[in-house]
Design a protein around this motif. Structure first.
Motif, PDB file in Angstrom:
ATOM      1  N   SER A  59      -1.740 -60.821-104.182  1.00 45.26           N
ATOM      2  CA  SER A  59      -2.322 -60.875-105.519  1.00 45.26           C
ATOM      3  C   SER A  59      -1.952 -62.180-106.208  1.00 45.26           C
ATOM      4  CB  SER A  59      -1.809 -59.692-106.360  1.00 45.26           C
ATOM      5  OG  SER A  59      -0.403 -59.777-106.542  1.00 45.26           O
ATOM      6  N   CYS A  60      -2.577 -62.414-107.351  1.00 39.22           N
ATOM      7  CA  CYS A  60      -2.193 -63.470-108.293  1.00 39.22           C
ATOM      8  C   CYS A  60      -2.439 -64.878-107.753  1.00 39.22           C
ATOM      9  CB  CYS A  60      -0.739 -63.314-108.718  1.00 39.22           C
ATOM     10  SG  CYS A  60      -0.363 -61.700-109.444  1.00 39.22           S
ATOM     11  N   ASP A  71      -5.713 -59.901-110.150  1.00 34.63           N
ATOM     12  CA  ASP A  71      -5.515 -61.293-110.582  1.00 34.63           C
ATOM     13  C   ASP A  71      -6.044 -62.222-109.500  1.00 34.63           C
ATOM     14  OD1 ASP A  71      -4.434 -60.451-112.945  1.00 34.63           O
ATOM     15  OD2 ASP A  71      -2.347 -60.788-112.368  1.00 34.63           O
ATOM     16  N   SER A  75       3.211 -60.667-104.690  1.00 29.73           N
ATOM     17  CA  SER A  75       2.690 -61.466-105.790  1.00 29.73           C
ATOM     18  C   SER A  75       3.567 -62.717-105.893  1.00 29.73           C
ATOM     19  CB  SER A  75       2.762 -60.644-107.084  1.00 29.73           C
ATOM     20  OG  SER A  75       2.501 -61.410-108.215  1.00 29.73           O
ATOM     21  N   ASP A  97       1.011 -58.110-109.308  1.00 28.52           N
ATOM     22  CA  ASP A  97       1.277 -58.357-110.727  1.00 28.52           C
ATOM     23  C   ASP A  97       2.543 -59.124-111.059  1.00 28.52           C
ATOM     24  OD1 ASP A  97       0.864 -57.895-113.651  1.00 28.52           O
ATOM     25  OD2 ASP A  97       2.591 -56.570-113.424  1.00 28.52           O
ATOM     26  N   ASP A 154      -2.736 -57.971-119.933  1.00 27.86           N
ATOM     27  CA  ASP A 154      -2.258 -56.603-120.179  1.00 27.86           C
ATOM     28  C   ASP A 154      -3.298 -55.693-120.823  1.00 27.86           C
ATOM     29  OD1 ASP A 154       0.080 -57.586-119.156  1.00 27.86           O
ATOM     30  OD2 ASP A 154       1.288 -57.304-120.958  1.00 27.86           O
ATOM     31  N   SER A 200      -2.765 -52.127-108.921  1.00 20.97           N
ATOM     32  CA  SER A 200      -2.498 -53.510-109.303  1.00 20.97           C
ATOM     33  C   SER A 200      -1.106 -53.676-109.894  1.00 20.97           C
ATOM     34  CB  SER A 200      -3.554 -53.999-110.289  1.00 20.97           C
ATOM     35  OG  SER A 200      -3.467 -53.318-111.527  1.00 20.97           O
ATOM     36  N   ILE A 201      -0.559 -52.618-110.507  1.00 25.98           N
ATOM     37  CA  ILE A 201       0.787 -52.675-111.080  1.00 25.98           C
ATOM     38  C   ILE A 201       1.710 -51.739-110.315  1.00 25.98           C
ATOM     39  CG2 ILE A 201      -0.009 -53.353-113.367  1.00 25.98           C
ATOM     40  CD1 ILE A 201       0.345 -50.434-114.244  1.00 25.98           C
ATOM     41  N   ASP A 235      -6.775 -56.858-111.751  1.00 24.32           N
ATOM     42  CA  ASP A 235      -5.658 -56.634-112.654  1.00 24.32           C
ATOM     43  C   ASP A 235      -6.071 -57.215-114.005  1.00 24.32           C
ATOM     44  OD1 ASP A 235      -3.186 -55.548-113.267  1.00 24.32           O
ATOM     45  OD2 ASP A 235      -2.075 -57.332-112.709  1.00 24.32           O
ATOM     46  N   ASP A 236      -5.142 -57.603-114.830  1.00 24.00           N
ATOM     47  CA  ASP A 236      -5.510 -57.978-116.196  1.00 24.00           C
ATOM     48  C   ASP A 236      -6.199 -59.328-116.321  1.00 24.00           C
ATOM     49  OD1 ASP A 236      -3.066 -59.035-115.395  1.00 24.00           O
ATOM     50  OD2 ASP A 236      -2.137 -58.925-117.374  1.00 24.00           O
TER      51      ASP A 236
END
Length: 465
Positions: free
Chosen positions: A36-37, A63, A288, A265, A115, A224-225, A107-108
């Motif tokens: 992720s990210c 993300d 991440s 995340d 968030d 995702s979290i 994700d956010d």
């Protein structure tokens, strides 16, 4: 002219997604990458490393680009579209996209706002851009549903891998905030104990139950979290504590076996394991980020569930499944930018099929759960829950959380003077893992945690399952 046409055709082929892995493919999945990210404005050398590992499938945990990094730029559907288009032009992503099938959730930051949850004004437009980026067919039902949750099952009978991509954004209720830490200036999230607060929303919960009842040998549950770890002040499932309780109860009630949780995340990697909640070790493997992790050494976040971790450095996760044995072996690694394994574990599939504990006894009408007690301060009530830990040397504290310091922990206090009759020799072995029902007044202790103190020995009972 002919050469230009040929170059154009090659570009289209290079930027199209690799053919999707199919559920009816007789070849089982044996190599699965995840992570992720990724900031689309920075180099992403780890994409070449992932491609070199030759995964059968890549799972993008959220993300997948950052739409909201420029604080001077108001995020609109056009901005979200532009950022996805930038991501699509990253050379390493083009290579990776052509090399292996992908599944993703958001994700956010690719949702459009840090968030953010159900309140995000552009969530429907963001969903359209998500599906356009992942080339979801125009007639696919996912384009009509609310939220980007999705599931697939790959491989033949006896070697099936189910991938469940959750959406922890579209339906999520508001988060409660505490005061900023004077040293770090971090504004922590506190448990939202509102009875109607949700992480997934009613429809997605119903869908998830149906998915968990489908036959599969290995289940990769993507959030995702983080789900298991609950001590850091940022986003996690215990921001809405009853929702994590609900998830664990659903894993138990459906009899789902072979579950591994994959999460993102946090801009570092973590391997967490809960050994008590579902009857077998529940691993939560966090990877991440692709290029967003801290590049320098830093102190690991507090996590009493941690088995292993990589607190700094870009990373991705890699799962291998050896189906040749009668008891298939699953290998899980966190790998760095060079492709080297920095931490991980191996587990036999039989270990993820332990006997599930009996579901907690259903509370009668009028009996509260710990999450309900915050609104009953000063009232005399009955509360029922499964004891996760016990503390205290004179008074006994029967905790609803493994970590008694957790913000959402609820404690039933059994004073020394009440440790008579059936509780004369009571200790941890008497209560841990047992469902108790307690009667007393709800109070807030010096640590701002909610508790109930037993007035006499008849105010506490162990409920038979």
């Amino acid at each position: 002219m002919r050469s230009r046409i040929r170059v154009g055709i090659l570009f289209v082929l290079a930027t199209a997604f690799a053919p999707a892995a199919r559920a009816d493919d007789p070849k089982p999945l044996t190599r699965i990458a995840f992570g992720s990210c990724v900031d689309q404005d920075k180099p992403v050398p780890i994409f070449d490393t992932i491609a070199a590992a030759k995964p059968d499938l890549l799972l993008l945990l959220g993300d997948n680009m950052y739409a909201d990094l420029d604080r001077k730029l108001k995020v609109t559907p056009d901005v979200i579209r532009d950022k996805y288009q930038q991501m699509a032009k990253v050379p390493g992503f083009i290579k990776l996209k052509a090399a292996c099938p992908m599944l993703g959730t958001w994700d956010d930051h690719d949702y459009g706002k840090n968030d953010a949850g159900a309140e995000w004004e552009h969530k429907d437009a963001a969903q359209k851009e998500f599906h356009d980026f992942f080339d979801t067919p125009k007639d696919d039902p996912r384009r009509a549903q609310k939220g980007v949750y999705h599931a697939e099952i790959y491989g033949p009978v006896g070697k099936r891998v189910q991938v469940i991509m959750l959406d922890t954004r579209y339906f999520r209720s508001p988060l409660a905030k505490g005061p900023a830490d004077p040293k770090t200036r971090i504004v922590p999230y506190l448990p939202n104990t509102d009875a109607d607060a949700t992480m997934l929303g009613a429809e997605q919960w119903k869908w998830l139950e149906a998915q968990l009842k489908k036959p599969a040998e290995v289940r990769l549950l993507v959030s995702s979290i983080q789900v298991v770890t609950d001590e850091h002040p940022f986003e996690k499932w215990t921001n809405i504590p009853k929702e994590r309780e609900k998830l664990y109860a659903l894993l138990n009630s459906t009899g789902a076996r072979g579950v591994l949780i994959l999460s993102g995340d946090r801009h570092h990697a973590d391997v967490s394991v809960d050994t008590k909640s579902i009857g077998y070790p529940l691993y939560d493997i966090t990877s991440s980020g692709f290029n967003q992790a801290s590049k320098n050494w830093r102190v690991p976040e507090k996590n009493s569930y941690r088995l292993a971790g990589m607190p700094f450095g870009d990373n991705f996760g890699f799962i291998t499944i050896d189906w040749t044995s009668d008891d298939p072996r699953i290998g899980v690694q966190i790998r760095d930018e060079d492709g080297d394994a920095t931490c991980g574990f191996k587990v036999r599939l039989s270990t993820l099929k332990g006997k599930a504990p009996a579901s907690p006894a259903k509370a009668p009408d009028g009996v509260l759960t710990p999450a309900d007690t915050a609104k009953k301060i000063g009232e005399t009530v009955k509360v029922q829950f499964v004891v996760q830990s016990v503390g205290g040397k004179t008074n006994l504290y029967l905790n609803s959380n493994k970590d008694f310091r957790a913000k959402d922990n609820f404690a039933v206090v059994l004073p020394m003077k009440v440790q008579t009759g059936p509780w004369a020799k009571a200790g941890p072995d008497t209560f841990v893992g047992k469902t108790i029902r307690a009667t007393g007044k709800i109070e807030v202790n010096k640590s701002d945690s909610v508790q109930l103190e037993i007035a006499d020995e008849k105010g506490l009972e162990i409920v038979k399952e």
